[in-house]
Design a protein around this motif. Structure first.
Motif, PDB file in Angstrom:
ATOM      1  N   GLY A 290      40.925  28.098  30.472  1.00 46.86           N
ATOM      2  CA  GLY A 290      41.212  27.963  29.052  1.00 46.86           C
ATOM      3  C   GLY A 290      41.901  29.158  28.437  1.00 46.86           C
ATOM      4  O   GLY A 290      42.309  30.106  29.108  1.00 46.86           O
ATOM      5  N   ALA A 291      41.981  29.122  27.117  1.00 44.41           N
ATOM      6  CA  ALA A 291      42.758  30.119  26.382  1.00 44.41           C
ATOM      7  C   ALA A 291      42.139  31.506  26.412  1.00 44.41           C
ATOM      8  O   ALA A 291      42.858  32.507  26.363  1.00 44.41           O
ATOM      9  CB  ALA A 291      42.926  29.668  24.933  1.00 44.41           C
ATOM     10  N   THR A 292      40.812  31.602  26.490  1.00 42.36           N
ATOM     11  CA  THR A 292      40.157  32.905  26.435  1.00 42.36           C
ATOM     12  C   THR A 292      40.659  33.825  27.537  1.00 42.36           C
ATOM     13  O   THR A 292      40.843  35.028  27.337  1.00 42.36           O
ATOM     14  CB  THR A 292      38.634  32.747  26.533  1.00 42.36           C
ATOM     15  OG1 THR A 292      38.196  31.763  25.587  1.00 42.36           O
ATOM     16  CG2 THR A 292      37.929  34.056  26.250  1.00 42.36           C
ATOM     17  N   VAL A 293      40.876  33.277  28.718  1.00 47.42           N
ATOM     18  CA  VAL A 293      41.441  34.042  29.826  1.00 47.42           C
ATOM     19  C   VAL A 293      42.952  33.870  29.894  1.00 47.42           C
ATOM     20  O   VAL A 293      43.681  34.798  30.239  1.00 47.42           O
ATOM     21  CB  VAL A 293      40.792  33.620  31.156  1.00 47.42           C
ATOM     22  CG1 VAL A 293      41.588  34.128  32.348  1.00 47.42           C
ATOM     23  CG2 VAL A 293      39.371  34.164  31.227  1.00 47.42           C
ATOM     24  N   GLY A 294      43.441  32.692  29.520  1.00 49.64           N
ATOM     25  CA  GLY A 294      44.870  32.402  29.610  1.00 49.64           C
ATOM     26  C   GLY A 294      45.733  33.365  28.817  1.00 49.64           C
ATOM     27  O   GLY A 294      46.872  33.649  29.211  1.00 49.64           O
ATOM     28  N   VAL A 295      45.230  33.884  27.701  1.00 55.19           N
ATOM     29  CA  VAL A 295      46.029  34.832  26.922  1.00 55.19           C
ATOM     30  C   VAL A 295      46.279  36.121  27.702  1.00 55.19           C
ATOM     31  O   VAL A 295      47.229  36.857  27.401  1.00 55.19           O
ATOM     32  CB  VAL A 295      45.356  35.168  25.568  1.00 55.19           C
ATOM     33  CG1 VAL A 295      45.262  33.932  24.693  1.00 55.19           C
ATOM     34  CG2 VAL A 295      43.983  35.801  25.758  1.00 55.19           C
ATOM     35  N   HIS A 296      45.453  36.420  28.695  1.00 53.08           N
ATOM     36  CA  HIS A 296      45.614  37.632  29.499  1.00 53.08           C
ATOM     37  C   HIS A 296      46.354  37.371  30.816  1.00 53.08           C
ATOM     38  O   HIS A 296      46.966  38.290  31.369  1.00 53.08           O
ATOM     39  CB  HIS A 296      44.247  38.240  29.812  1.00 53.08           C
ATOM     40  CG  HIS A 296      43.495  38.684  28.595  1.00 53.08           C
ATOM     41  ND1 HIS A 296      43.894  39.726  27.810  1.00 53.08           N
ATOM     42  CD2 HIS A 296      42.376  38.192  28.014  1.00 53.08           C
ATOM     43  CE1 HIS A 296      43.048  39.885  26.798  1.00 53.08           C
ATOM     44  NE2 HIS A 296      42.130  38.960  26.897  1.00 53.08           N
ATOM     45  N   THR A 297      46.280  36.149  31.319  1.00 51.77           N
ATOM     46  CA  THR A 297      46.874  35.856  32.628  1.00 51.77           C
ATOM     47  C   THR A 297      48.246  35.216  32.532  1.00 51.77           C
ATOM     48  O   THR A 297      49.006  35.230  33.502  1.00 51.77           O
ATOM     49  CB  THR A 297      45.976  34.904  33.427  1.00 51.77           C
ATOM     50  OG1 THR A 297      45.889  33.650  32.730  1.00 51.77           O
ATOM     51  CG2 THR A 297      44.588  35.492  33.627  1.00 51.77           C
ATOM     52  N   GLY A 298      48.562  34.609  31.374  1.00 52.36           N
ATOM     53  CA  GLY A 298      49.768  33.806  31.280  1.00 52.36           C
ATOM     54  C   GLY A 298      49.508  32.395  31.777  1.00 52.36           C
ATOM     55  O   GLY A 298      48.371  32.028  32.108  1.00 52.36           O
ATOM     56  N   PRO A 299      50.547  31.567  31.868  1.00 47.80           N
ATOM     57  CA  PRO A 299      50.348  30.152  32.175  1.00 47.80           C
ATOM     58  C   PRO A 299      50.108  29.814  33.644  1.00 47.80           C
ATOM     59  O   PRO A 299      49.822  28.658  33.955  1.00 47.80           O
ATOM     60  CB  PRO A 299      51.648  29.503  31.691  1.00 47.80           C
ATOM     61  CG  PRO A 299      52.661  30.595  31.762  1.00 47.80           C
ATOM     62  CD  PRO A 299      51.936  31.862  31.476  1.00 47.80           C
ATOM     63  N   TYR A 300      50.197  30.811  34.542  1.00 45.17           N
ATOM     64  CA  TYR A 300      50.114  30.459  35.958  1.00 45.17           C
ATOM     65  C   TYR A 300      49.019  31.200  36.732  1.00 45.17           C
ATOM     66  O   TYR A 300      49.244  31.665  37.846  1.00 45.17           O
ATOM     67  CB  TYR A 300      51.465  30.702  36.623  1.00 45.17           C
ATOM     68  CG  TYR A 300      52.552  29.807  36.063  1.00 45.17           C
ATOM     69  CD1 TYR A 300      52.560  28.437  36.320  1.00 45.17           C
ATOM     70  CD2 TYR A 300      53.548  30.346  35.258  1.00 45.17           C
ATOM     71  CE1 TYR A 300      53.539  27.622  35.785  1.00 45.17           C
ATOM     72  CE2 TYR A 300      54.542  29.535  34.724  1.00 45.17           C
ATOM     73  CZ  TYR A 300      54.526  28.170  34.993  1.00 45.17           C
ATOM     74  OH  TYR A 300      55.497  27.358  34.459  1.00 45.17           O
ATOM     75  N   PRO A 301      47.807  31.288  36.200  1.00 41.88           N
ATOM     76  CA  PRO A 301      46.719  31.802  37.028  1.00 41.88           C
ATOM     77  C   PRO A 301      46.275  30.735  38.021  1.00 41.88           C
ATOM     78  O   PRO A 301      46.362  29.531  37.740  1.00 41.88           O
ATOM     79  CB  PRO A 301      45.602  32.079  36.006  1.00 41.88           C
ATOM     80  CG  PRO A 301      45.833  31.048  34.944  1.00 41.88           C
ATOM     81  CD  PRO A 301      47.338  30.887  34.864  1.00 41.88           C
ATOM     82  N   ILE A 302      45.844  31.157  39.188  1.00 47.25           N
ATOM     83  CA  ILE A 302      45.238  30.227  40.137  1.00 47.25           C
ATOM     84  C   ILE A 302      44.271  31.007  41.015  1.00 47.25           C
ATOM     85  O   ILE A 302      44.521  32.159  41.377  1.00 47.25           O
ATOM     86  CB  ILE A 302      46.295  29.503  41.000  1.00 47.25           C
ATOM     87  CG1 ILE A 302      45.638  28.340  41.755  1.00 47.25           C
ATOM     88  CG2 ILE A 302      47.008  30.459  41.962  1.00 47.25           C
ATOM     89  CD1 ILE A 302      46.628  27.334  42.308  1.00 47.25           C
ATOM     90  N   GLY A 303      43.134  30.394  41.303  1.00 48.33           N
ATOM     91  CA  GLY A 303      42.152  31.094  42.115  1.00 48.33           C
ATOM     92  C   GLY A 303      40.930  30.246  42.395  1.00 48.33           C
ATOM     93  O   GLY A 303      40.935  29.030  42.185  1.00 48.33           O
ATOM     94  N   VAL A 304      39.898  30.928  42.842  1.00 51.64           N
ATOM     95  CA  VAL A 304      38.676  30.264  43.284  1.00 51.64           C
ATOM     96  C   VAL A 304      37.464  30.946  42.646  1.00 51.64           C
ATOM     97  O   VAL A 304      37.389  32.175  42.596  1.00 51.64           O
ATOM     98  CB  VAL A 304      38.540  30.331  44.823  1.00 51.64           C
ATOM     99  CG1 VAL A 304      37.230  29.711  45.277  1.00 51.64           C
ATOM    100  CG2 VAL A 304      39.709  29.622  45.486  1.00 51.64           C
TER     101      VAL A 304
END
Length: 325
Positions: A290-304
């Motif tokens: 979501g946005a809480t982390v997305g504002v720091h990672t940008g639109p392309y975070p991916i992980g586990v």
């Protein structure tokens, strides 16, 4: 006497989504999102997460911000259950990232002034995003399986220590803008087209390496997962494992297949009762960050995200929690 009836509340950083909240009977206190630093709207309630990422892609030079839930937001969430005499477990994002936990603590104290019999446990999950969501889902699963309020709280406190997020992002610009890395490092990384590898544990993020392409960064995430289980001696089968992604669901679906193969191979190498690729793929859930982390990672975070299931948790902890009542 053990308490069997209780309510689970989580802040919006858990990224459950509207359907996930309904499916798990969890009330969500949302964060706020702004693209102009003036108008803040409630995530999910007033701005859809897909819309959030689409705006990031359409306007790459505009950096959105989030704002935590207010004390009043938490009072509004707690009060109906205080009136009804129903105990509450409130799960919040790591206090090292946000003041959401403190808002909930303050609200719980104010509620108790008006409702002295109210019972509210506020937990600093030390987690974030999809991993916090996994934590909340385990709480909901314990409640559904008939565990008491007291036992659920106890297991949650132990469980959070097992949580890890292992991920990468599409670039450094959002990390730099959010103050997560220095500008000089960000400029160098941008020039060299470097993708960082990041681990989140114990409420904080740590650098875990770099890669020169998106494919190599995803491959290194797979290596980090196997390294964790190999070095810890833990059995992957005792863990919930979820895929987290931002904008690109198709990439996440492909990545799930890679994670399934990696986990099966890793377990086989350790001589454990290995499950097949297909077994793992069926269990691996995909959830949107979501946005809480997305504002720091940008639109392309991916992980586990990995988190030990409650059945395998021993109960002997009582810190980082506030009981009201």
């Amino acid at each position: 006497m053990e308490t069997k009836e209780y309510k689970i509340i989580a802040d919006g950083a858990a990224d459950l989504g509207a359907q996930g909240a309904r499916d798990n009977d969890v009330d969500v206190v949302p964060f706020y999102v702004s693209f102009d630093n003036e108008t803040y709207r409630k995530e999910i309630v007033e701005v859809d997460i897909r819309e959030f990422y689409q705006k990031m892609i359409d306007y790459p030079k505009v950096f959105p911000k989030t704002s935590m839930p207010s004390v009043q937001d938490y009072i509004d969430a707690f009060e109906p259950y205080a009136k009804a005499g129903i105990p509450v477990i409130c799960i919040c994002i790591t206090a090292k990232f946000s003041g959401s936990y403190q808002s909930a603590v303050t609200a719980a104290g104010m509620i108790q002034e008006d409702y002295p019999a109210a019972v509210i446990t506020v937990i600093d999950s030390t987690l974030n995003t999809v991993l916090e969501g996994m934590f909340v889902r385990e709480a909901a699963r314990m409640k559904k399986d008939g565990l008491s309020y007291e036992d659920t709280v106890e297991r949650l406190l132990q469980m959070r220590e097992t949580g890890r997020i292992l991920f990468t992002v599409g670039g450094m610009s959002y990390l730099v803008h959010g103050g997560r890395v220095g500008k000089l490092m960000g400029l160098a990384a941008s020039t060299l087209n470097i993708r960082p590898l990041i681990t989140m544990k114990d409420g904080e993020i740590f650098p875990s390496g770099i890669a020169r392409s998106r494919k190599k960064s995803r491959d290194k995430v797979l290596d980090l997962i196997c390294t964790h289980f190999r070095e810890s001696g833990e059995q992957a089968e005792q863990y919930a494992v979820n895929i987290g992604y931002g904008y690109d669901y198709e990439e996440a679906a492909t990545f799930r297949e890679q994670v399934a193969r990696s986990l099966a191979a890793c377990a086989a190498q350790q001589g454990q009762n290995a499950q097949t690729d297909a077994d793992w793929k069926e269990k691996l859930e995909i959830h949107q960050i979501g946005a809480t982390v997305g504002v720091h990672t940008g639109p392309y975070p991916i992980g586990v995200g990995i988190l030990k299931k409650y059945e395998y948790i021993l109960c002997n902890s009582s810190d980082h929690v506030l009981h009201i009542g």
